[in-house]
Design an enzyme around this catalytic site. Structure first.
Site, mmCIF file in Angstrom:
data_model
loop_
_atom_site.group_PDB
_atom_site.id
_atom_site.type_symbol
_atom_site.label_atom_id
_atom_site.label_comp_id
_atom_site.label_asym_id
_atom_site.label_seq_id
_atom_site.Cartn_x
_atom_site.Cartn_y
_atom_site.Cartn_z
ATOM 1 N N HIS A 92 44.314 33.287 54.154
ATOM 2 C CA HIS A 92 43.275 33.834 55.018
ATOM 3 C C HIS A 92 42.477 32.634 55.531
ATOM 4 O O HIS A 92 41.903 31.879 54.732
ATOM 5 C CB HIS A 92 42.397 34.822 54.239
ATOM 6 N N GLU A 95 39.112 31.496 54.171
ATOM 7 C CA GLU A 95 38.962 31.301 52.720
ATOM 8 C C GLU A 95 39.540 29.926 52.358
ATOM 9 O O GLU A 95 40.614 29.825 51.772
ATOM 10 C CB GLU A 95 39.681 32.431 51.966
ATOM 11 N N HIS A 209 42.602 32.410 47.002
ATOM 12 C CA HIS A 209 41.780 33.161 47.964
ATOM 13 C C HIS A 209 40.308 33.023 47.601
ATOM 14 O O HIS A 209 39.960 32.454 46.559
ATOM 15 C CB HIS A 209 42.164 34.644 47.933
ATOM 16 N N GLU A 295 41.292 34.585 43.037
ATOM 17 C CA GLU A 295 40.088 34.655 43.880
ATOM 18 C C GLU A 295 39.079 33.731 43.222
ATOM 19 O O GLU A 295 38.626 33.996 42.112
ATOM 20 C CB GLU A 295 39.555 36.090 43.906
#
Ligand SMILES: *[C@@H]1O[C@H](CO)[C@@H](O)[C@H](O)[C@H]1NC(C)=O
Ligand SMILES: *[C@@H]1O[C@H](CO)[C@@H](O)[C@H](O)[C@H]1NC(C)=O
Ligand SMILES: *[C@@H]1O[C@H](CO)[C@@H](O)[C@H](O)[C@H]1NC(C)=O
Ligand SMILES: *[C@@H]1O[C@H](CO)[C@@H](O)[C@H](O)[C@H]1NC(C)=O
Ligand SMILES: *[C@@H]1O[C@H](CO)[C@@H](O)[C@H](O)[C@H]1NC(C)=O
Ligand SMILES: *[C@@H]1O[C@H](CO)[C@@H](O)[C@H](O)[C@H]1NC(C)=O
Ligand SMILES: *[C@@H]1O[C@H](CO)[C@@H](O)[C@H](O)[C@H]1NC(C)=O
Ligand SMILES: *[C@@H]1O[C@H](CO)[C@@H](O)[C@H](O)[C@H]1NC(C)=O
Ligand SMILES: [Zn+2]
Length: 387
Positions: A92, A95, A209, A295
């Site tokens: 992404h 990110e 991410h 994440e």
């Protein structure tokens, strides 16, 4: 006389300083700078010259940006059984913490081979393939300091193409083991990644991410539509173990709000929220590569001054995670008549209905927890490597 000598010494020291003290800055590198940083790394080696590096591209985005991969290992091509591990950042575009951390990781590994036993062992026993950015074009559109939102997340589609959407989420654009229509758009970033995986046999992978703090493991997709119910792979024990290795060595992996409840800092994908056609499910179900999604920052695109903190938090988890590629079993599959290794043989573990595939050299890897397992090998069509 004395003055001239002093000048000479000063000049010498300045040169030595410049040569020895070049360190990667904690800042966001543009796509051009990223390429330059990787080129710089590929000219460096450790004192012993044992670390081999290679900078290669898995293809170009439709805008023409190369998708660079930096490979490093201290093994030679002939050594069998060395697992290929990949690390993917910035899928992404907004990110990018992982993108910068991966650059620092390369620097750290190059700097510490032969100085630190752990790093020496790691590079002696793995082949690392690091893709700092899977979505460089999205990154170029994203804004530093924006913690939320989708500005730069997606891939823009060639306006001339027949694809109806103009913005594609790469993490919703892979073949899905549950979503049977296989509707994936022909996006170069996805295609390059799939071709990369067809060419090399990866056994372990991480996608970095931002926007949460949790170690997320497959499946994200499921047969049931409702969120909140887990969708378990046949290797759920191994995935939970891998997720815990990361989360338990990270000082801060406890979710970002009091609304999330991630026990031990880990979650099954669908149990958190279910989505289709993600990259992790594709890695596992179609290639037998165990990919987890980490994440690593509550803010998707934090200010650059925060980067040292994220680097410190993630270094140990990343190193320990990579090392897990050496757990379980590895071997090589031969044809007993010709004595030749067999590529693309199907390797299955009894009671685990998923196929892993042998490499071009007949090698296979299967990360498993301690226990007794029955391996089954199926070669429907023997495929030999041309000699
Ligand atoms: C590449 O390395 C040289 C010195 O070795 C340094 O001056 C330059 O800034 C580096 N480039 C980047 C983009 O880091
Ligand atoms: C070697 O590197 C590891 C991983 O970063 C670190 O935990 C350890 O303290 C280092 N060992 C030494 C002796 O510096
Ligand atoms: C790494 O490999 C080198 C070369 O084979 C060997 O000399 C060294 O002992 C190894 N070190 C570790 C920690 O595995
Ligand atoms: C979906 O894609 C995968 C991987 O390319 C392929 O193996 C499978 O046959 C496809 N399924 C359908 C229904 O097209
Ligand atoms: C696989 O990658 C190698 C480089 O690592 C390349 O030479 C070869 O052509 C690729 N093969 C396929 C089938 O893409
Ligand atoms: C959860 O956090 C929000 C803001 O972050 C706060 O307003 C709310 O009171 C918290 N709820 C509980 C139950 O702690
Ligand atoms: C969080 O999850 C655990 C395990 O599923 C459960 O025992 C606990 O009650 C949950 N806590 C909250 C605040 O929902
Ligand atoms: C194994 O998985 C395949 C496809 O994922 C499925 O078609 C098959 O029915 C499964 N077999 C068993 C015994 O569960
Ligand atoms: Zn993301």
């Amino acid at each position: 006389m004395i003055a001239a000598k002093n000048i000479l010494i000063t000049t010498c020291c300045f040169i030595m300083f410049a040569a020895r003290c070049y360190c990667l800055e904690f800042e966001y590198h543009s796509n051009e700078e990223l390429e330059q940083v990787l080129r710089n790394f590929s000219t460096q080696t450790d004192d012993a010259g044992a670390v081999k590096t290679e900078l290669y591209s898995i293809g170009k985005t439709y805008k023409g940006t190369e998708l660079w991969v930096f490979e490093l290992t201290a093994t030679d091509d002939e050594t069998l059984g060395i697992p290929n591990v990949k690390l993917v950042g910035n899928m992404h575009g907004n990110e990018p913490v992982g993108r910068e951390i991966l650059l620092h990781l390369i620097e750290y590994l190059l700097d510490n081979y032969n100085k630190n036993e752990t790093i020496t062992w790691l590079l002696n026993n793995t082949r690392l393939h690091i893709l700092p950015s899977l979505n460089p074009d999205g990154f170029a559109e994203a804004t530093e300091g924006l913690c939320r939102g989708n500005n730069g997340r997606f891939v823009r589609v060639d306006p001339e193409s027949a694809i109806p959407e103009d913005l594609i989420d790469l993490n919703r654009n892979f073949p899905d083991p549950f979503y049977h229509s296989n509707l994936t758009f022909d996006i170069t970033e996805s295609t390059c990644l799939m071709k990369w995986m067809e060419n090399k046999t990866f056994s372990l992978s991480a996608a970095l991410h931002g926007g949460e703090l949790v170690a997320n493991y497959p499946y994200d997709s499921s047969t049931h539509a409702a969120d909140g119910l887990p969708s378990r792979t046949p290797d759920d024990d191994v995935f939970q173990y891998l997720a815990k290795i990361y989360a338990s060595n990270h000082p801060n992996m406890k979710g970002c709000s009091n609304l999330t409840n991630f026990t031990d800092g880990i979650t099954n994908g669908a149990e958190w929220y279910s989505f289709e056609r993600g990259m992790g499910d594709y890695n596992y179900a179609y290639h037998g590569c165990m990919e987890l999604t980490f994440e690593i920052s509550c803010c998707k695109y934090p200010k650059a001054k925060e980067l040292p903190r994220y680097w410190n938090e993630n270094l140990k988890p990343l190193l320990l995670f990579i090392m897990q590629s050496n757990t379980g079993v590895t071997g090589q599959i031969y044809d007993y008549l010709s004595n030749k290794p067999i590529a693309k043989a199907r390797v299955m573990v009894a009671q685990r209905n998923v196929t892993f595939w042998s490499s071009w050299n007949g090698e296979y890897w299967r990360i498993l927890l301690p226990g007794e397992y029955t391996l089954k090998v199926i070669c429907i069509q023997t495929l030999f490597i041309p000699s």
